[in-house]
Design a protein around this motif. Structure first.
Motif, PDB file in Angstrom:
ATOM      1  N   THR A  82     116.735  21.617  39.363  1.00 32.70           N
ATOM      2  CA  THR A  82     115.539  20.934  38.867  1.00 32.70           C
ATOM      3  C   THR A  82     114.774  21.807  37.881  1.00 32.70           C
ATOM      4  OG1 THR A  82     115.384  19.784  40.991  1.00 32.70           O
ATOM      5  CG2 THR A  82     113.441  19.734  39.568  1.00 32.70           C
ATOM      6  N   LEU A  83     114.667  23.091  38.176  1.00 32.92           N
ATOM      7  CA  LEU A  83     113.975  24.001  37.255  1.00 32.92           C
ATOM      8  C   LEU A  83     114.663  24.034  35.894  1.00 32.92           C
ATOM      9  CD1 LEU A  83     111.827  26.182  36.732  1.00 32.92           C
ATOM     10  CD2 LEU A  83     113.467  27.863  37.602  1.00 32.92           C
ATOM     11  N   HIS A  84     115.992  24.016  35.892  1.00 33.94           N
ATOM     12  CA  HIS A  84     116.745  24.064  34.635  1.00 33.94           C
ATOM     13  C   HIS A  84     116.447  22.840  33.769  1.00 33.94           C
ATOM     14  CE1 HIS A  84     119.949  25.016  31.850  1.00 33.94           C
ATOM     15  NE2 HIS A  84     120.564  23.872  32.109  1.00 33.94           N
ATOM     16  N   GLU A  85     116.077  21.722  34.400  1.00 29.96           N
ATOM     17  CA  GLU A  85     115.693  20.534  33.632  1.00 29.96           C
ATOM     18  C   GLU A  85     114.339  20.733  32.951  1.00 29.96           C
ATOM     19  OE1 GLU A  85     117.456  17.969  33.031  1.00 29.96           O
ATOM     20  OE2 GLU A  85     119.109  18.234  34.434  1.00 29.96           O
ATOM     21  N   ILE A  86     113.466  21.538  33.575  1.00 27.92           N
ATOM     22  CA  ILE A  86     112.144  21.808  32.991  1.00 27.92           C
ATOM     23  C   ILE A  86     112.237  22.885  31.927  1.00 27.92           C
ATOM     24  CG2 ILE A  86     109.765  22.475  33.498  1.00 27.92           C
ATOM     25  CD1 ILE A  86     110.316  21.824  36.421  1.00 27.92           C
ATOM     26  N   VAL A  87     112.889  23.992  32.303  1.00 29.06           N
ATOM     27  CA  VAL A  87     113.019  25.158  31.427  1.00 29.06           C
ATOM     28  C   VAL A  87     114.497  25.529  31.382  1.00 29.06           C
ATOM     29  CG1 VAL A  87     112.324  27.542  31.026  1.00 29.06           C
ATOM     30  CG2 VAL A  87     110.749  25.974  32.163  1.00 29.06           C
ATOM     31  N   PRO A  88     115.214  25.174  30.311  1.00 30.32           N
ATOM     32  CA  PRO A  88     116.635  25.534  30.248  1.00 30.32           C
ATOM     33  C   PRO A  88     116.839  27.039  30.405  1.00 30.32           C
ATOM     34  CG  PRO A  88     116.086  23.954  28.538  1.00 30.32           C
ATOM     35  CD  PRO A  88     114.789  24.378  29.156  1.00 30.32           C
ATOM     36  N   THR A 135     105.656  21.377  44.444  1.00 29.37           N
ATOM     37  CA  THR A 135     104.955  20.232  43.863  1.00 29.37           C
ATOM     38  C   THR A 135     105.340  20.047  42.408  1.00 29.37           C
ATOM     39  OG1 THR A 135     103.084  20.504  45.371  1.00 29.37           O
ATOM     40  CG2 THR A 135     102.684  19.265  43.347  1.00 29.37           C
ATOM     41  N   LEU A 136     105.407  21.153  41.681  1.00 26.13           N
ATOM     42  CA  LEU A 136     105.796  21.098  40.275  1.00 26.13           C
ATOM     43  C   LEU A 136     107.225  20.571  40.121  1.00 26.13           C
ATOM     44  CD1 LEU A 136     105.034  23.671  37.576  1.00 26.13           C
ATOM     45  CD2 LEU A 136     107.388  22.931  37.880  1.00 26.13           C
ATOM     46  N   LEU A 137     108.141  21.062  40.946  1.00 25.12           N
ATOM     47  CA  LEU A 137     109.528  20.593  40.868  1.00 25.12           C
ATOM     48  C   LEU A 137     109.615  19.113  41.241  1.00 25.12           C
ATOM     49  CD1 LEU A 137     111.490  23.613  42.403  1.00 25.12           C
ATOM     50  CD2 LEU A 137     111.161  23.058  39.994  1.00 25.12           C
ATOM     51  N   GLY A 138     108.809  18.687  42.214  1.00 22.11           N
ATOM     52  CA  GLY A 138     108.795  17.276  42.570  1.00 22.11           C
ATOM     53  C   GLY A 138     108.299  16.405  41.431  1.00 22.11           C
ATOM     54  N   SER A 139     107.298  16.867  40.718  1.00 23.42           N
ATOM     55  CA  SER A 139     106.793  16.120  39.565  1.00 23.42           C
ATOM     56  C   SER A 139     107.855  16.038  38.472  1.00 23.42           C
ATOM     57  CB  SER A 139     105.529  16.786  39.011  1.00 23.42           C
ATOM     58  OG  SER A 139     104.488  16.744  39.963  1.00 23.42           O
ATOM     59  N   ALA A 140     108.570  17.134  38.275  1.00 25.27           N
ATOM     60  CA  ALA A 140     109.629  17.140  37.265  1.00 25.27           C
ATOM     61  C   ALA A 140     110.744  16.171  37.638  1.00 25.27           C
ATOM     62  CB  ALA A 140     110.181  18.546  37.102  1.00 25.27           C
ATOM     63  N   LEU A 141     111.092  16.152  38.933  1.00 20.03           N
ATOM     64  CA  LEU A 141     112.123  15.220  39.394  1.00 20.03           C
ATOM     65  C   LEU A 141     111.703  13.783  39.127  1.00 20.03           C
ATOM     66  CD1 LEU A 141     114.583  14.255  41.049  1.00 20.03           C
ATOM     67  CD2 LEU A 141     113.191  14.565  43.103  1.00 20.03           C
ATOM     68  N   HIS A 142     110.467  13.452  39.453  1.00 19.43           N
ATOM     69  CA  HIS A 142     110.009  12.073  39.272  1.00 19.43           C
ATOM     70  C   HIS A 142     109.985  11.699  37.797  1.00 19.43           C
ATOM     71  CE1 HIS A 142     108.165   8.330  40.307  1.00 19.43           C
ATOM     72  NE2 HIS A 142     107.105   8.568  39.543  1.00 19.43           N
ATOM     73  N   THR A 143     109.524  12.612  36.953  1.00 19.56           N
ATOM     74  CA  THR A 143     109.517  12.350  35.517  1.00 19.56           C
ATOM     75  C   THR A 143     110.925  12.054  35.014  1.00 19.56           C
ATOM     76  OG1 THR A 143     107.595  13.769  35.181  1.00 19.56           O
ATOM     77  CG2 THR A 143     108.957  13.321  33.259  1.00 19.56           C
ATOM     78  N   ARG A 144     111.880  12.838  35.479  1.00 20.83           N
ATOM     79  CA  ARG A 144     113.266  12.625  35.043  1.00 20.83           C
ATOM     80  C   ARG A 144     113.800  11.290  35.559  1.00 20.83           C
ATOM     81  NH1 ARG A 144     117.490  14.595  32.649  1.00 20.83           N
ATOM     82  NH2 ARG A 144     119.592  14.385  33.500  1.00 20.83           N
ATOM     83  N   ARG A 145     113.466  10.928  36.786  1.00 23.88           N
ATOM     84  CA  ARG A 145     113.935   9.646  37.318  1.00 23.88           C
ATOM     85  C   ARG A 145     113.410   8.488  36.481  1.00 23.88           C
ATOM     86  NH1 ARG A 145     115.815  10.249  42.731  1.00 23.88           N
ATOM     87  NH2 ARG A 145     117.387  11.874  42.360  1.00 23.88           N
ATOM     88  N   LEU A 146     112.139   8.563  36.118  1.00 20.87           N
ATOM     89  CA  LEU A 146     111.554   7.495  35.310  1.00 20.87           C
ATOM     90  C   LEU A 146     112.226   7.409  33.941  1.00 20.87           C
ATOM     91  CD1 LEU A 146     107.759   7.891  36.125  1.00 20.87           C
ATOM     92  CD2 LEU A 146     109.356   6.213  37.046  1.00 20.87           C
ATOM     93  N   LEU A 147     112.520   8.557  33.353  1.00 21.82           N
ATOM     94  CA  LEU A 147     113.187   8.563  32.045  1.00 21.82           C
ATOM     95  C   LEU A 147     114.593   7.983  32.138  1.00 21.82           C
ATOM     96  CD1 LEU A 147     112.059  12.012  30.608  1.00 21.82           C
ATOM     97  CD2 LEU A 147     111.408   9.751  29.785  1.00 21.82           C
ATOM     98  N   LEU A 148     115.318   8.346  33.186  1.00 21.80           N
ATOM     99  CA  LEU A 148     116.679   7.824  33.352  1.00 21.80           C
ATOM    100  C   LEU A 148     116.653   6.329  33.624  1.00 21.80           C
ATOM    101  CD1 LEU A 148     118.332  10.680  35.462  1.00 21.80           C
ATOM    102  CD2 LEU A 148     118.639  10.202  33.029  1.00 21.80           C
ATOM    103  N   LEU A 149     115.683   5.882  34.423  1.00 21.57           N
ATOM    104  CA  LEU A 149     115.580   4.454  34.695  1.00 21.57           C
ATOM    105  C   LEU A 149     115.237   3.687  33.428  1.00 21.57           C
ATOM    106  CD1 LEU A 149     115.821   2.530  37.089  1.00 21.57           C
ATOM    107  CD2 LEU A 149     113.356   2.782  37.452  1.00 21.57           C
ATOM    108  N   LYS A 150     114.339   4.254  32.624  1.00 22.71           N
ATOM    109  CA  LYS A 150     114.006   3.606  31.342  1.00 22.71           C
ATOM    110  C   LYS A 150     115.228   3.590  30.423  1.00 22.71           C
ATOM    111  CE  LYS A 150     111.276   1.697  28.322  1.00 22.71           C
ATOM    112  NZ  LYS A 150     110.072   2.390  27.835  1.00 22.71           N
TER     113      LYS A 150
END
Length: 425
Positions: A314-320, A25-40
Motif C-alpha cells: 500500500t505504501l508503494h502505491e502512495i510513494v513509489p 490510518t494513512l494507509l487505509g485512506s490510500a487504500l480507499h482512494t485507490r479502490r474508488l479510482l479503480l471502480l471509476k
C-alpha cells in the motif's frame, strides 16, 4: 493516484516497522482512494464499450451503480467497508484485466452483490433481482446463500431481508436481519445460509466463502489453494487466532493492536504436509492467506510477516519505492530462488518486523518457553540475512530516492535491534 500526504516522521516509522495508528490510518485512506479510482476506471470502461457488454449485464451494472451511489450518500462508512473489503480488490483487479466477452460479463455481474450488500447493511428498503452464479449468492464479508435457481429476488424492509427464487412465490426459509444499523451488522439464519466466521476478540473474519478470496489464476506454490467452508475447522482457527493475540499482547502490545486494526480477513489455505503456507495479495491489503499453523506463536509470526507485505504494497502505491521493468535478480538468505529488487525489499521488510518480534520474545514474560528459546536463534539467523539484503538495497540503483531513504531507515532499525544483547533462552 492522488498522493496522500505523508510526513517524514510517519515515513520513518513505517520503514522501521513501528506500530503506528496514524500510519495505519494513512494507509487505509490510500487504500480507499485507490479502490474508488479503480471502480471509476471500471465504470469508464463499461461506458466506453457498452456495445461489448451483454444488455442484461449492462442494465444490472448501471442499476447497481445508482443504488450504491444512493446508499453511499446516507451511509458512507458502511459503503466504504464493503468497497475496501479485501475480496473487492481481487474482483476489481480481475474485472479490469479481463478482455471483453463472456468472462467480463460474469465479473460485472458480481457488482450486483456488492451494491446489494451495502444496501442491506445500511437498512435500505429493497426489491431487487440479482444473478446467483452456480446457485450461490455471495455477500462480501457477510456470508453466502445457496439457492436452486440462477436468479433470486431480494426483498428488504430495512430490518429483515427475504429471498425468493426467480419465478417462485414463496420465500426461501433463509433470511437476514439487520442487528446494528450504525455498524451495518447483518445476521443470517435458515437452511442454505452460511455466515462468514468472526474471529474472537475483534472484528477480523475467517473468510472461506467469498468466491474472490483467492484469484482464480493464483493457485500454486506462491499462494496456494483456498480451503472450502465444509473442510474448515472453525474452532481450531479461532483457537489459533486467540492464542496468537495472547502471544502478541505479551510480547509487544503495540504490535498486537496493529494486527487487530489492520488484519481484516484471514483466508484459510489448504495445507500440504508439514509445510506452512502464508501469502498476501497486492490487490487485497488487509487479508492474510495462510494454512492453519500448529501453534499460536506460528499464527502470530504469520500475521506480523504478512501484514508487513500488505503495508509495504500500500505504501508503494502512495510513494513509489522502486522502479519497474528491470531484469536484475539477487540472492537472499531466506529463499533459494533469486529475487527481483521488489522481492528483496518486501522480504527484508517483512523479516525485519519478525526480527523485532523475536528479539522482544526472548525477554517477554508469559510467552511459551519453547518459543522464547527458539526466538533467539531465529533472531540471529534472520538478523544476518536482513543485513545482507539491506546491503543489496542500499547499493541498488533500482530504488527511487524515497526507496533509498526507506532502506536507510530500515538499516537504522536493523542496527538498533542488534545493539542490545539477547538473554539466554
Amino acid at each position: 493516484m492522488k498522493t496522500v500526504p505523508l510526513s517524514p516522521a510517519a515515513f520513518a516509522r513505517l520503514a522501521r516497522t513501528s506500530p503506528d495508528p496514524a500510519g495505519l490510518t494513512l494507509l487505509g485512506s490510500a487504500l480507499h482512494t485507490r479502490r474508488l479510482l479503480l471502480l471509476k476506471a471500471l465504470l469508464v470502461r463499461v461506458q466506453r464499450h457498452r456495445e461489448a457488454v451483454e444488455p442484461g449485464v449492462l442494465a444490472g451494472f448501471e442499476r447497481s451503480w445508482g443504488l450504491l451511489e444512493r446508499v453511499e450518500r446516507q451511509h458512507p462508512a458502511v459503503v466504504r467497508g464493503v468497497l475496501d473489503y479485501p475480496s473487492t480488490g481481487v474482483w476489481l483487479a480481475a474485472a479490469l484485466a479481463e478482455p471483453a466477452g463472456p468472462g467480463l460479463d460474469r465479473l460485472l455481474a458480481r457488482f450486483d452483490a456488492l451494491a446489494l450488500t451495502a444496501a442491506l447493511r445500511c437498512g435500505s428498503p429493497l426489491d431487487l433481482t440479482v444473478a446467483t452464479p452456480d446457485g450461490l449468492l455471495s455477500l462480501p464479508g457477510v456470508g453466502r446463500l445457496r439457492v436452486a435457481a440462477g436468479r433470486v429476488r431480494v426483498g428488504a424492509d430495512g430490518r429483515t431481508a427475504r429471498f425468493h427464487p426467480d419465478g417462485g412465490r414463496a420465500a426461501l426459509p433463509a433470511g437476514l436481519a439487520l442487528m446494528d444499523r450504525h455498524r451495518g451488522v447483518l445476521a443470517g439464519h435458515g437452511p442454505g445460509w452460511s455466515a462468514v466466521h468472526r474471529l474472537p476478540g475483534g472484528t477480523a473474519r475467517l473468510d472461506d466463502l467469498d468466491p474472490y478470496r483467492v484469484p482464480a489464476d493464483a493457485g500454486g506454490p506462491s499462494v496456494g489453494t483456498a480451503a472450502e467452508h465444509a473442510d474448515t475447522d472453525h474452532a481450531a482457527w479461532s483457537d489459533r487466532w486467540r492464542a496468537a493475540r495472547e502471544v502478541l499482547l505479551r510480547t509487544d502490545p503495540g504490535r498486537a493492536a496493529e494486527v487487530a486494526g489492520a488484519v481484516r480477513v484471514v483466508v484459510p489455505l489448504v495445507g500440504h504436509g508439514p509445510r506452512h503456507l502464508g501469502a498476501t495479495l497486492s490487490a487485497a491489503p488487509g487479508a492474510v492467506l495462510t494454512s492453519l499453523p500448529a501453534e499460536g506463536q506460528g499464527m502470530a509470526e504469520t500475521l506480523v510477516h504478512e501484514l508487513h507485505h500488505s503495508k509495504l504494497a500500500t505504501l508503494h502505491e502512495i510513494v513509489p519505492l522502486y522502479g519497474s521493468g528491470r531484469d536484475a535478480v539477487h540472492r537472499v538468505g531466506w529463499r533459494p530462488d533469486p529475487r527481483p529488487i521488489a522481492g528483496v525489499l518486501h522480504g527484508a521488510y517483512a523479516h525485519l518486523a519478525l526480527a523485532d518480534l523475536w528479539r522482544r520474545a526472548v525477554t517477554a514474560d508469559g510467552v511459551p518457553r519453547a518459543w522464547r528459546s527458539g526466538a533467539g536463534q531465529q533472531f540471529d539467523d534472520i538478523h544476518d540475512q536482513v543485513g545482507e539484503a539491506l546491503l543489496i538495497l542500499l547499493e541498488s540503483d533500482e530504488l527511487t530516492a524515497e526507496g533509498r531513504e526507506f532502506a536507510a531507515q530500515m538499516r537504522q532499525h536493523h542496527a538498533s535491534l542488534g545493539a542490545t544483547p539477547l538473554a539466554a533462552g
